[in-house]
Write a protein that holds these residues in place. Structure first.
Motif, PDB file in Angstrom:
ATOM      1  N   PHE A 360      -4.751   0.178   7.349  1.00 31.98           N
ATOM      2  CA  PHE A 360      -5.972   0.122   6.340  1.00 31.98           C
ATOM      3  C   PHE A 360      -6.125  -0.303   5.326  1.00 31.98           C
ATOM      4  CE2 PHE A 360      -6.831   3.823   9.371  1.00 31.98           C
ATOM      5  CZ  PHE A 360      -8.073   3.787   9.530  1.00 31.98           C
ATOM      6  N   ILE A 361      -4.778  -0.804   4.638  1.00 33.40           N
ATOM      7  CA  ILE A 361      -4.814  -1.838   3.607  1.00 33.40           C
ATOM      8  C   ILE A 361      -5.046  -3.130   4.078  1.00 33.40           C
ATOM      9  CG2 ILE A 361      -3.011  -2.995   1.615  1.00 33.40           C
ATOM     10  CD1 ILE A 361      -2.028   0.015   1.580  1.00 33.40           C
ATOM     11  N   GLY A 362      -4.632  -3.638   5.168  1.00 35.28           N
ATOM     12  CA  GLY A 362      -4.647  -4.890   5.553  1.00 35.28           C
ATOM     13  C   GLY A 362      -6.016  -5.042   6.061  1.00 35.28           C
ATOM     14  N   ALA A 363      -7.062  -4.043   6.442  1.00 37.12           N
ATOM     15  CA  ALA A 363      -8.260  -4.137   6.706  1.00 37.12           C
ATOM     16  C   ALA A 363      -9.149  -3.879   5.431  1.00 37.12           C
ATOM     17  CB  ALA A 363      -8.795  -3.283   7.770  1.00 37.12           C
ATOM     18  N   THR A 364      -8.551  -3.756   4.386  1.00 36.89           N
ATOM     19  CA  THR A 364      -9.189  -3.490   3.007  1.00 36.89           C
ATOM     20  C   THR A 364      -9.942  -2.321   3.062  1.00 36.89           C
ATOM     21  OG1 THR A 364     -10.584  -5.247   3.517  1.00 36.89           O
ATOM     22  CG2 THR A 364      -8.448  -5.634   2.077  1.00 36.89           C
ATOM     23  N   ARG A 365      -9.836  -1.407   3.835  1.00 32.52           N
ATOM     24  CA  ARG A 365     -10.556  -0.202   4.095  1.00 32.52           C
ATOM     25  C   ARG A 365     -10.459   0.570   2.937  1.00 32.52           C
ATOM     26  NH1 ARG A 365     -13.979  -0.303   8.480  1.00 32.52           N
ATOM     27  NH2 ARG A 365     -14.321  -2.656   9.043  1.00 32.52           N
ATOM     28  N   GLY A 366     -10.886   0.580   1.567  1.00 33.13           N
ATOM     29  CA  GLY A 366     -10.445   1.354   0.606  1.00 33.13           C
ATOM     30  C   GLY A 366     -11.028   2.595   0.573  1.00 33.13           C
ATOM     31  N   HIS A 367     -12.330   2.706   1.040  1.00 32.84           N
ATOM     32  CA  HIS A 367     -12.932   4.080   1.026  1.00 32.84           C
ATOM     33  C   HIS A 367     -12.149   5.020   2.032  1.00 32.84           C
ATOM     34  CE1 HIS A 367     -14.256   2.689   4.916  1.00 32.84           C
ATOM     35  NE2 HIS A 367     -15.156   3.973   5.300  1.00 32.84           N
ATOM     36  N   ALA A 368     -11.694   4.651   3.028  1.00 36.38           N
ATOM     37  CA  ALA A 368     -10.978   5.550   4.169  1.00 36.38           C
ATOM     38  C   ALA A 368      -9.499   5.871   3.326  1.00 36.38           C
ATOM     39  CB  ALA A 368     -10.757   4.749   5.443  1.00 36.38           C
ATOM     40  N   LEU A 369      -8.982   4.960   2.797  1.00 42.65           N
ATOM     41  CA  LEU A 369      -7.628   5.316   2.261  1.00 42.65           C
ATOM     42  C   LEU A 369      -8.021   6.530   1.142  1.00 42.65           C
ATOM     43  CD1 LEU A 369      -6.479   1.760   1.877  1.00 42.65           C
ATOM     44  CD2 LEU A 369      -5.272   3.434   2.977  1.00 42.65           C
ATOM     45  N   ARG A 370      -9.024   6.129   0.161  1.00 39.27           N
ATOM     46  CA  ARG A 370      -9.436   6.899  -0.896  1.00 39.27           C
ATOM     47  C   ARG A 370      -9.718   8.449  -0.565  1.00 39.27           C
ATOM     48  NH1 ARG A 370     -14.791   5.426  -2.749  1.00 39.27           N
ATOM     49  NH2 ARG A 370     -15.246   6.439  -0.826  1.00 39.27           N
ATOM     50  N   ASN A 371     -10.645   8.611   0.531  1.00 39.49           N
ATOM     51  CA  ASN A 371     -11.040   9.974   0.890  1.00 39.49           C
ATOM     52  C   ASN A 371      -9.896  10.716   1.645  1.00 39.49           C
ATOM     53  OD1 ASN A 371     -13.378   9.057   0.051  1.00 39.49           O
ATOM     54  ND2 ASN A 371     -14.488   8.608   1.877  1.00 39.49           N
ATOM     55  N   ALA A 372      -9.161   9.960   2.501  1.00 40.19           N
ATOM     56  CA  ALA A 372      -7.978  10.657   2.991  1.00 40.19           C
ATOM     57  C   ALA A 372      -7.035  10.829   2.228  1.00 40.19           C
ATOM     58  CB  ALA A 372      -7.436   9.513   4.192  1.00 40.19           C
ATOM     59  N   ALA A 373      -6.548  10.176   1.278  1.00 39.45           N
ATOM     60  CA  ALA A 373      -5.484  10.726   0.110  1.00 39.45           C
ATOM     61  C   ALA A 373      -6.051  11.644  -0.712  1.00 39.45           C
ATOM     62  CB  ALA A 373      -5.280   9.536  -0.664  1.00 39.45           C
ATOM     63  N   VAL A 374      -7.390  11.872  -0.771  1.00 33.57           N
ATOM     64  CA  VAL A 374      -7.841  13.006  -1.690  1.00 33.57           C
ATOM     65  C   VAL A 374      -7.943  14.418  -1.113  1.00 33.57           C
ATOM     66  CG1 VAL A 374      -9.879  13.912  -2.735  1.00 33.57           C
ATOM     67  CG2 VAL A 374      -9.325  11.837  -3.516  1.00 33.57           C
ATOM     68  N   LEU A 375      -8.278  14.269   0.171  1.00 38.35           N
ATOM     69  CA  LEU A 375      -8.202  15.354   1.268  1.00 38.35           C
ATOM     70  C   LEU A 375      -6.912  15.852   1.318  1.00 38.35           C
ATOM     71  CD1 LEU A 375      -9.430  17.340   3.104  1.00 38.35           C
ATOM     72  CD2 LEU A 375      -9.513  15.661   4.745  1.00 38.35           C
ATOM     73  N   ALA A 376      -6.047  14.919   1.537  1.00 43.67           N
ATOM     74  CA  ALA A 376      -4.355  15.420   2.082  1.00 43.67           C
ATOM     75  C   ALA A 376      -3.748  16.142   0.821  1.00 43.67           C
ATOM     76  CB  ALA A 376      -3.795  14.238   2.445  1.00 43.67           C
ATOM     77  N   THR A 377      -4.114  15.469  -0.363  1.00 44.52           N
ATOM     78  CA  THR A 377      -3.524  16.074  -1.809  1.00 44.52           C
ATOM     79  C   THR A 377      -4.038  17.234  -2.086  1.00 44.52           C
ATOM     80  OG1 THR A 377      -3.328  13.737  -2.560  1.00 44.52           O
ATOM     81  CG2 THR A 377      -3.232  15.680  -4.103  1.00 44.52           C
ATOM     82  N   ALA A 378      -5.381  17.586  -1.719  1.00 44.20           N
ATOM     83  CA  ALA A 378      -5.711  18.912  -1.983  1.00 44.20           C
ATOM     84  C   ALA A 378      -5.242  20.230  -1.116  1.00 44.20           C
ATOM     85  CB  ALA A 378      -7.218  18.890  -1.830  1.00 44.20           C
ATOM     86  N   LEU A 379      -5.114  19.526   0.142  1.00 47.07           N
ATOM     87  CA  LEU A 379      -4.502  20.713   1.148  1.00 47.07           C
ATOM     88  C   LEU A 379      -3.115  20.717   0.862  1.00 47.07           C
ATOM     89  CD1 LEU A 379      -5.969  19.022   4.455  1.00 47.07           C
ATOM     90  CD2 LEU A 379      -6.719  21.162   3.241  1.00 47.07           C
ATOM     91  N   TYR A 380      -2.380  19.823   0.418  1.00 46.85           N
ATOM     92  CA  TYR A 380      -0.967  20.058   0.035  1.00 46.85           C
ATOM     93  C   TYR A 380      -0.701  20.844  -1.443  1.00 46.85           C
ATOM     94  CZ  TYR A 380       3.179  19.092  -2.813  1.00 46.85           C
ATOM     95  OH  TYR A 380       4.155  19.421  -3.644  1.00 46.85           O
TER      96      TYR A 380
END
Length: 439
Positions: A360-380
């Motif tokens: 996703f970084i290579g594809a520069t899909r920043g919104h996917a990286l952002r949303n997934a990280a926020v969700l994973a952090t909240a669940l953790y």
């Protein structure tokens, strides 16, 4: 892989040099201080990640002028942000210690370490930019040379400041800061040679209009903004993990920091394949080559999985001896050995999340990286709080699960990316200046 494996050696050296003095408070102080520095410095990790994807795409599109302009933009941004951190070190340091737990002796050592590390901030962030640019071009040997130089200087300086001058945690911080400035000087030489003619020639032949191109700057900040939010969310996980150990005591904090060296090694080694995926995916999308995209993802994933299995076995076989080498304190050794199996599982648990990050970084899909990280952090965070009554066992269960949460959250966006690659809209996303990354 060699270049990536050498990166966590900075942390291993820092932990070992202070750990072998037998000073548990000093080791715990370095652990807490390193967490604070990681939180602050790597908040700007987009200088590495965002620049890699954009550089790879510019190279894939055959735009040499933009490749060189990206280097200069990233260097200016990195050095400027580093100077801002250096100037604002007092409020940043005080805010960090207000958030993170630690006894009086541990906090004192951590403060000395952090103060010394802030001296290297402009160099550290500039080196992020240089590494990102080199990796985007696939110049992994150059990145390896830069990291090896930094490690050699760090080892020598740490030993001198700590073992010869008895400066404790402060000496560890000074040694690392000196290594970062040495890496910046070497990095400018290496980047100049890769660009051709040296760094001053690169500056001279790059039009100022290219460096200050508004569309390119907007795209850089659009991608970097989302990656910065993503990075902050993931840093929150590891900051919370360190603070959880600090709440339990200096022994647990020090032991968890020793085991974190195993995790850092696994992360950086397996990130070598993720970085390869970043560069190849970016090239494939820039060149509109779907077959190359799919082949790059498959090969990088297969090698990453095989390496993850090998690392897990090595950690189980050699981990006890490594723990004993890093620390001489019997209690720290025993606590670290108790939770070694969790650290040994991380290469397998973390491999999917690191590989998906690279794609996703290579594809520069920043919104996917952002949303997934926020969700994973909240669940953790919710899981860690639920397991707080289990002591350090709960801390390790939660951090282990966080890797699966990261992979699962980012995997939700994979089908959409594959459909875009299939239809060719991933390439159109680049032509539109990365607007999708700003959504």
């Amino acid at each position: 892989m060699l270049g990536q494996a050498s990166i966590p050696l900075v942390g291993v050296v820092d932990a070992t040099v202070i750990g072998r003095t037998g000073d548990t408070a000093g080791l715990a102080g370095v652990a807490l201080g390193a967490t604070i520095i990681t939180l602050i410095f790597w908040s700007f990790g987009f200088l590495r990640m965002g620049v890699t994807g954009l550089t790879a795409q510019a190279q894939g599109a055959g735009d040499r002028r933009e490749v060189e302009a990206l280097l200069l933009r990233a260097l200016l941004l990195g050095f400027g942000l580093g100077l801002a951190i250096l100037v604002l070190q007092w409020p940043l340091r005080e805010a960090a210690f207000a958030l993170l737990a630690g006894g009086e002796g541990v906090t004192s050592e951590a403060s000395a370490y952090v103060t010394a590390r802030f001296l290297g901030a402009p160099a550290a962030l500039s080196v992020f930019a240089i590494n990102g640019w080199l990796l985007g071009l696939g110049k992994t040997r150059a990145a390896l040379a830069l990291q090896v130089l930094m490690n050699v200087v760090n080892i020598a300086a740490d030993i001198f400041f700590v073992w010869q001058l008895d400066m404790g945690a402060q000496g560890v911080g000074l040694g690392t800061a000196l290594a970062e400035w040495s890496a910046l000087l070497a990095g400018l030489v290496i980047a100049g040679r890769v660009a051709g003619g040296g760094i001053f020639a690169t500056v001279a032949r790059t039009p100022r209009s290219a460096i200050t191109d508004r569309a390119a700057i907007r795209r850089l900040f659009a991608v970097n903004r989302d990656i910065m939010i993503r990075t902050l969310a993931l840093l929150a996980i590891f900051t919370w993990f360190a603070n959880a150990g600090a709440r339990l005591g200096a022994k647990e904090l020090a032991a968890n920091h020793v085991l974190m060296q195993f995790i850092n090694l696994a992360a950086f080694v397996l990130d070598a394949f993720a970085f390869t995926a970043e560069s190849r995916v970016g090239n494939a999308i820039g060149a509109r080559d779907k077959a190359y995209f799919l082949r790059s993802v498959r090969l990088a994933g297969e090698f990453s999985l095989a390496s993850g299995v090998l690392l897990s076995l090595l950690f189980l076989a050699l981990g006890g001896a490594v723990i004993d080498f890093i620390s001489t304190d019997p209690q720290v050794r025993a606590e670290a050995a108790r939770f070694l199996p969790f650290a040994a599982l991380v290469p397998l648990l973390g491999m999917p999340s690191w590989m998906l990050d690279g794609i996703f970084i290579g594809a520069t899909r920043g919104h996917a990286l952002r949303n997934a990280a926020v969700l994973a952090t909240a669940l953790y965070l919710a899981l860690d709080l639920a397991l707080r009554g289990q002591g350090n066992l709960g801390v390790w269960i939660a951090i282990s699960a966080s890797y699966l949460l990261r992979a699962g959250a980012l995997g939700l966006y994979l089908p959409a990316l594959l459909r875009d690659v299939e239809s060719g809209s991933a390439a159109r996303h680049l032509d539109e200046g990365g607007a999708e990354g700003a959504q």
